[in-house]
Scaffold this active site. Structure first.
Site, mmCIF file in Angstrom:
data_model
loop_
_atom_site.group_PDB
_atom_site.id
_atom_site.type_symbol
_atom_site.label_atom_id
_atom_site.label_comp_id
_atom_site.label_asym_id
_atom_site.label_seq_id
_atom_site.Cartn_x
_atom_site.Cartn_y
_atom_site.Cartn_z
ATOM 1 N N SER A 74 0.838 -1.203 0.000
ATOM 2 C CA SER A 74 0.000 0.000 0.000
ATOM 3 C C SER A 74 0.870 1.249 0.000
ATOM 4 O O SER A 74 1.755 1.390 0.852
ATOM 5 C CB SER A 74 -0.917 0.027 1.226
ATOM 6 O OG SER A 74 -1.617 1.251 1.264
ATOM 7 N N VAL A 106 7.309 2.543 4.114
ATOM 8 C CA VAL A 106 8.255 1.818 3.255
ATOM 9 C C VAL A 106 7.762 1.807 1.804
ATOM 10 O O VAL A 106 8.552 1.963 0.873
ATOM 11 C CB VAL A 106 8.500 0.388 3.779
ATOM 12 C CG1 VAL A 106 9.429 -0.387 2.861
ATOM 13 C CG2 VAL A 106 9.093 0.429 5.186
ATOM 14 N N CYS A 107 6.462 1.676 1.608
ATOM 15 C CA CYS A 107 5.908 1.665 0.246
ATOM 16 C C CYS A 107 6.081 3.023 -0.428
ATOM 17 O O CYS A 107 6.400 3.105 -1.614
ATOM 18 C CB CYS A 107 4.439 1.270 0.261
ATOM 19 S SG CYS A 107 4.143 -0.412 0.841
ATOM 20 N N SER A 108 5.872 4.091 0.328
ATOM 21 C CA SER A 108 6.043 5.416 -0.275
ATOM 22 C C SER A 108 7.514 5.677 -0.584
ATOM 23 O O SER A 108 7.835 6.261 -1.620
ATOM 24 C CB SER A 108 5.446 6.513 0.609
ATOM 25 O OG SER A 108 6.108 6.596 1.843
ATOM 26 N N THR A 119 8.246 3.785 -3.814
ATOM 27 C CA THR A 119 7.656 4.452 -4.975
ATOM 28 C C THR A 119 8.419 5.716 -5.337
ATOM 29 O O THR A 119 8.740 5.948 -6.504
ATOM 30 C CB THR A 119 6.168 4.755 -4.701
ATOM 31 O OG1 THR A 119 5.515 3.520 -4.371
ATOM 32 C CG2 THR A 119 5.499 5.370 -5.912
#
Length: 166
Positions: free
Chosen positions: A53, A58-60, A63
């Site tokens: 998500s 960590v996902c941001s 990305t």
């Protein structure tokens, strides 16, 4: 492949994609609700950045990092982030974070990517974290599934592997 989320063992559904096989074509949803297909990017090196998500730290980071790295690479490289987030949330994230080189697509509708690549965490109905690199002919050349979902991918190795294909 065994993965954990916060130390708890998780189950990945399906057969994981492997280096050397043809990358299965998949459909996902762009931020404008149009259809994205991997086959539309044949002729480019595609870095598939897979995240649970974009609303998590960590996902941001993943990305944003791949978006920044993409600006330094050849126009023959395309970065595609895949998550289960709704296209509306992805669009807001891209606008707020200045994501302008990578695209973010959603697998929420058909879970086509999750099914064909073996990245679905059964217990959470989210994608596990990883990176897949597909060459210009559509062959999988690199696969990383992060053993602990809350940890980062190996950015340097992924970029190195992508650059070998240019």
């Amino acid at each position: 492949m065994n993965v954990t989320f916060g130390g708890t063992k998780m189950t990945l559904c399906g057969k994981q994609v492997e280096v050397g096989q043809k990358a299965p074509d998949f459909k996902a949803v762009n931020n404008d609700l149009s259809e994205y297909k991997l086959s539309d990017d044949l002729g480019k090196v595609v870095i598939l950045s897979i995240v649970p998500s974009i609303d998590t730290g960590v996902c941001s980071i993943q990305t944003r990092t791949f978006n920044e790295k993409a600006t330094e690479m050849s126009k023959d490289v395309k970065v595609v982030t895949v998550s289960m987030d709704l296209p509306f949330a992805q669009g807001r994230f891209c606008a707020a974070e200045g994501i302008d080189r990578a695209i973010i697509v959603s697998d929420y509708k058909d879970r086509d990517f999750a099914k064909k690549y073996g990245f679905m965490i059964e217990e959470l109905a989210l994608l596990t974290r990883g990176v897949i690199i597909v060459d210009k002919e559509g062959t999988v050349k690199y696969v990383e599934i992060v053993p602990e979902v809350t940890h980062e991918v190996n950015f340097d190795r992924a970029i190195e592997e992508a650059e070998k294909l240019l």
